[in-house]
Scaffold this active site. Structure first.
Site, PDB file in Angstrom:
ATOM      1  N   ALA A  29     -12.627   3.574   4.625  1.00  0.00           N
ATOM      2  CA  ALA A  29     -12.087   2.251   4.982  1.00  0.00           C
ATOM      3  C   ALA A  29     -13.207   1.352   5.502  1.00  0.00           C
ATOM      4  O   ALA A  29     -13.285   0.171   5.138  1.00  0.00           O
ATOM      5  CB  ALA A  29     -10.989   2.408   6.029  1.00  0.00           C
ATOM      6  N   LYS A  89     -24.099   8.115   7.543  1.00  0.00           N
ATOM      7  CA  LYS A  89     -23.115   7.396   6.723  1.00  0.00           C
ATOM      8  C   LYS A  89     -23.269   5.886   6.871  1.00  0.00           C
ATOM      9  O   LYS A  89     -23.010   5.133   5.936  1.00  0.00           O
ATOM     10  CB  LYS A  89     -21.689   7.818   7.100  1.00  0.00           C
ATOM     11  CG  LYS A  89     -21.338   9.220   6.659  1.00  0.00           C
ATOM     12  CD  LYS A  89     -19.852   9.458   6.861  1.00  0.00           C
ATOM     13  CE  LYS A  89     -19.513  10.924   6.750  1.00  0.00           C
ATOM     14  NZ  LYS A  89     -18.165  11.228   7.234  1.00  0.00           N
ATOM     15  N   THR A 107      -4.938   6.655  -4.722  1.00  0.00           N
ATOM     16  CA  THR A 107      -5.272   7.044  -3.352  1.00  0.00           C
ATOM     17  C   THR A 107      -6.039   8.357  -3.359  1.00  0.00           C
ATOM     18  O   THR A 107      -6.378   8.883  -4.438  1.00  0.00           O
ATOM     19  CB  THR A 107      -3.995   7.068  -2.466  1.00  0.00           C
ATOM     20  OG1 THR A 107      -4.409   7.254  -1.106  1.00  0.00           O
ATOM     21  CG2 THR A 107      -3.019   8.162  -2.853  1.00  0.00           C
ATOM     22  N   LYS A 166      -9.999   8.182  -5.562  1.00  0.00           N
ATOM     23  CA  LYS A 166     -10.535   6.818  -5.536  1.00  0.00           C
ATOM     24  C   LYS A 166     -11.925   6.690  -6.189  1.00  0.00           C
ATOM     25  O   LYS A 166     -12.264   5.642  -6.707  1.00  0.00           O
ATOM     26  CB  LYS A 166     -10.605   6.303  -4.098  1.00  0.00           C
ATOM     27  CG  LYS A 166      -9.251   5.885  -3.544  1.00  0.00           C
ATOM     28  CD  LYS A 166      -9.437   5.316  -2.146  1.00  0.00           C
ATOM     29  CE  LYS A 166      -8.185   4.576  -1.697  1.00  0.00           C
ATOM     30  NZ  LYS A 166      -8.387   3.869  -0.425  1.00  0.00           N
ATOM     31  N   SER A 188       3.207   7.713   1.656  1.00  0.00           N
ATOM     32  CA  SER A 188       2.702   6.368   1.362  1.00  0.00           C
ATOM     33  C   SER A 188       3.761   5.302   1.605  1.00  0.00           C
ATOM     34  O   SER A 188       4.930   5.486   1.287  1.00  0.00           O
ATOM     35  CB  SER A 188       2.249   6.308  -0.096  1.00  0.00           C
ATOM     36  OG  SER A 188       1.960   4.975  -0.438  1.00  0.00           O
ATOM     37  N   GLY A 193     -17.189   3.463  13.069  1.00  0.00           N
ATOM     38  CA  GLY A 193     -16.693   4.335  11.993  1.00  0.00           C
ATOM     39  C   GLY A 193     -17.375   3.956  10.691  1.00  0.00           C
ATOM     40  O   GLY A 193     -17.742   2.784  10.495  1.00  0.00           O
TER      41      GLY A 193
HETATM   42  P1  NAP Z   1     -12.384   8.628   6.888  1.00  0.00           P
HETATM   43  O1  NAP Z   1     -12.999   8.309   5.573  1.00  0.00           O
HETATM   44  O2  NAP Z   1     -11.948  10.007   7.182  1.00  0.00           O
HETATM   45  O3  NAP Z   1     -13.437   8.175   8.027  1.00  0.00           O
HETATM   46  C1  NAP Z   1     -13.173   8.367   9.397  1.00  0.00           C
HETATM   47  C2  NAP Z   1     -14.328   7.805  10.239  1.00  0.00           C
HETATM   48  O4  NAP Z   1     -13.998   7.962  11.613  1.00  0.00           O
HETATM   49  C3  NAP Z   1     -15.660   8.523  10.021  1.00  0.00           C
HETATM   50  O5  NAP Z   1     -16.677   7.596  10.153  1.00  0.00           O
HETATM   51  C4  NAP Z   1     -15.675   9.536  11.171  1.00  0.00           C
HETATM   52  O6  NAP Z   1     -16.959   9.857  11.636  1.00  0.00           O
HETATM   53  C5  NAP Z   1     -14.989   8.751  12.266  1.00  0.00           C
HETATM   54  N1  NAP Z   1     -14.342   9.662  13.217  1.00  0.00           N
HETATM   55  C6  NAP Z   1     -13.391  10.590  12.959  1.00  0.00           C
HETATM   56  N2  NAP Z   1     -13.032  11.225  14.091  1.00  0.00           N
HETATM   57  C7  NAP Z   1     -13.807  10.700  15.078  1.00  0.00           C
HETATM   58  C8  NAP Z   1     -13.933  10.954  16.475  1.00  0.00           C
HETATM   59  N3  NAP Z   1     -13.165  11.878  17.068  1.00  0.00           N
HETATM   60  N4  NAP Z   1     -14.829  10.238  17.179  1.00  0.00           N
HETATM   61  C9  NAP Z   1     -15.597   9.300  16.574  1.00  0.00           C
HETATM   62  N5  NAP Z   1     -15.546   9.021  15.259  1.00  0.00           N
HETATM   63  C10 NAP Z   1     -14.653   9.711  14.532  1.00  0.00           C
HETATM   64  O7  NAP Z   1     -11.108   7.730   7.155  1.00  0.00           O
HETATM   65  P2  NAP Z   1     -10.794   6.275   6.572  1.00  0.00           P
HETATM   66  O8  NAP Z   1     -10.063   6.377   5.302  1.00  0.00           O
HETATM   67  O9  NAP Z   1     -12.048   5.475   6.639  1.00  0.00           O
HETATM   68  O10 NAP Z   1      -9.734   5.737   7.658  1.00  0.00           O
HETATM   69  C11 NAP Z   1     -10.152   5.404   8.974  1.00  0.00           C
HETATM   70  C12 NAP Z   1      -9.003   4.775   9.741  1.00  0.00           C
HETATM   71  O11 NAP Z   1      -8.610   3.573   9.104  1.00  0.00           O
HETATM   72  C13 NAP Z   1      -7.759   5.659   9.819  1.00  0.00           C
HETATM   73  O12 NAP Z   1      -7.231   5.554  11.123  1.00  0.00           O
HETATM   74  C14 NAP Z   1      -6.802   5.035   8.840  1.00  0.00           C
HETATM   75  O13 NAP Z   1      -5.468   5.180   9.253  1.00  0.00           O
HETATM   76  C15 NAP Z   1      -7.204   3.568   8.893  1.00  0.00           C
HETATM   77  N6  NAP Z   1      -6.937   2.881   7.619  1.00  0.00           N
HETATM   78  C16 NAP Z   1      -6.111   1.808   7.645  1.00  0.00           C
HETATM   79  C17 NAP Z   1      -5.827   1.119   6.480  1.00  0.00           C
HETATM   80  C18 NAP Z   1      -4.897  -0.060   6.519  1.00  0.00           C
HETATM   81  O14 NAP Z   1      -4.412  -0.476   5.467  1.00  0.00           O
HETATM   82  N7  NAP Z   1      -4.666  -0.638   7.677  1.00  0.00           N
HETATM   83  C19 NAP Z   1      -6.418   1.520   5.273  1.00  0.00           C
HETATM   84  C20 NAP Z   1      -7.276   2.626   5.279  1.00  0.00           C
HETATM   85  C21 NAP Z   1      -7.525   3.299   6.462  1.00  0.00           C
HETATM   86  P3  NAP Z   1     -17.882  10.958  10.904  1.00  0.00           P
HETATM   87  O15 NAP Z   1     -18.479  10.220   9.746  1.00  0.00           O
HETATM   88  O16 NAP Z   1     -18.858  11.346  11.926  1.00  0.00           O
HETATM   89  O17 NAP Z   1     -16.968  12.079  10.494  1.00  0.00           O
END
Ligand code: NAP
Length: 293
Positions: free
Chosen positions: A136, A161, A68, A72, A21, A132
């Site tokens: 997030a 979703k 985290t 959550k 983190s 997505g």
């Molecule tokens: P998560 O809950 O695991 O969700 C991931 C999403 O991406 C799901 O909708 C998933 O689809 C989709 N996905 C995964 N692999 C894929 C692929 N190969 N092709 C197409 N879609 C795909 O993750 P999250 O927590 O939402 O995080 C998502 C991103 O946001 C990450 O990259 C993370 O680093 C970033 N993030 C950034 C911040 C920040 O502060 N900037 C904060 C949180 C997250 P399915 O539903 O079909 O599995």
């Protein structure tokens, strides 16, 4: 490192794992810079130990803490009050201890909107495509709706979703139009053509898959489009490079990372985080390249 004494107010992070983190770095830099007597500590807490860990933080008069994965959602049942955003999002990432009363907030969506505001991106009446539908995306989509976006187009590999997020939004923000589709090249092209903001909230493009992007055909990226990626490592993803080549304005995920922390910081301390300084320190430290997955 701040001077630690009996007046030091404690904050921290609970989750598992917590070793990667950025939050301890961000908050402790901010406390030291503002010379306020606070400290931020990470705690690796398993699901079985969640309830007693929360009680321990309360007993030790922690001012607050971040939450985290994987806590959550589960933490919500141990809190005394939940903010409207956190209730809609269905997850808490920040807790404030108001004299023994624990109040849960979600600052992820607020942090994202803050990062857009820093880049002078106004959300009112915009049509927005969000790729997505994970945790997030849910925070971001709900906050965008609360901020007055006109239309949200939600695209995801698992389309169910998107329906869940859409039904929450339609219930609480009836004025907004929400469209749901599967994330395919055709649906993405169709959505982008009517949007002025495209957001990637999939992991495509993050460090372990930095040669990937949600976009194959870059010609769909038109001049009026702002392209934003939630990924912050690397902070210039393939999608953002494609967008810059097409002369689109871009916003990376570092602003959201700092913005969600700044919102928590303000809830705990009442002070404004020195965000420019924090951002410079993250970049100077080369932290973004240390995380390889
Ligand atoms: P998560 O809950 O695991 O969700 C991931 C999403 O991406 C799901 O909708 C998933 O689809 C989709 N996905 C995964 N692999 C894929 C692929 N190969 N092709 C197409 N879609 C795909 O993750 P999250 O927590 O939402 O995080 C998502 C991103 O946001 C990450 O990259 C993370 O680093 C970033 N993030 C950034 C911040 C920040 O502060 N900037 C904060 C949180 C997250 P399915 O539903 O079909 O599995």
């Amino acid at each position: 490192m701040p001077d630690i004494n009996s007046n030091t107010r404690l904050t921290g992070l609970i989750g598992t794992p917590v070793s990667q983190s950025y939050s301890p770095f961000i908050h402790n830099i901010a406390f030291t810079t503002l010379k306020i007597n606070y400290l931020y500590l990470p705690f690796d807490v398993s699901e079985e130990k969640l309830e007693e860990s929360i009680q321990a933080l309360k007993t030790l008069h922690f001012r607050g803490f971040n939450v985290t994965m994987p806590h959550k959602q589960t933490i919500m049942k141990y809190l005394d009050e939940i903010s409207k955003e956190a209730e809609l999002i269905g997850a808490v990432n920040t807790v404030v201890n108001e004299h023994g009363k624990l109040i849960g907030y979600n600052t992820d969506g607020l942090g994202y909107v803050w990062s857009l505001q820093q880049e002078n991106v106004d959300l009112k009446d915009r049509t927005i495509t969000l790729a997505g539908a994970g945790g997030a995306a849910r925070s971001v989509a709900i906050q965008l709706a609360l901020e007055g976006a006109k239309k949200l187009i939600l695209l995801n590999r698992t389309v169910e979703k998107c329906h869940v997020i859409a039904s929450i939004i339609r219930n609480y923000v009836p004025d907004i139009e929400v469209v749901v589709n599967k994330l395919t090249p055709d649906k993405l092209m169709e959505a982008v053509s009517e949007s002025t903001l495209l957001i990637n909230s999939t992991p495509l493009g993050m460090y372990s898959q930095k040669d990937k992007s949600i976009i194959d055909d870059v010609t769909i990226l038109h001049n009026d489009l702002i392209v934003s990626d939630l990924i912050y490592n690397p902070h210039q993803t393939k999608l953002l490079m494609q967008a810059e080549d097409r002369h689109c304005k871009t916003v990376n995920g570092l602003g959201m990372l700092i913005g969600q922390a700044a919102a928590a910081f303000e809830l705990w301390t009442g002070e404004t985080m020195p965000v420019a300084h924090v951002k410079n320190r993250i970049l100077e430290n080369g932290m973004l390249n240390e995380i390889k997955k």
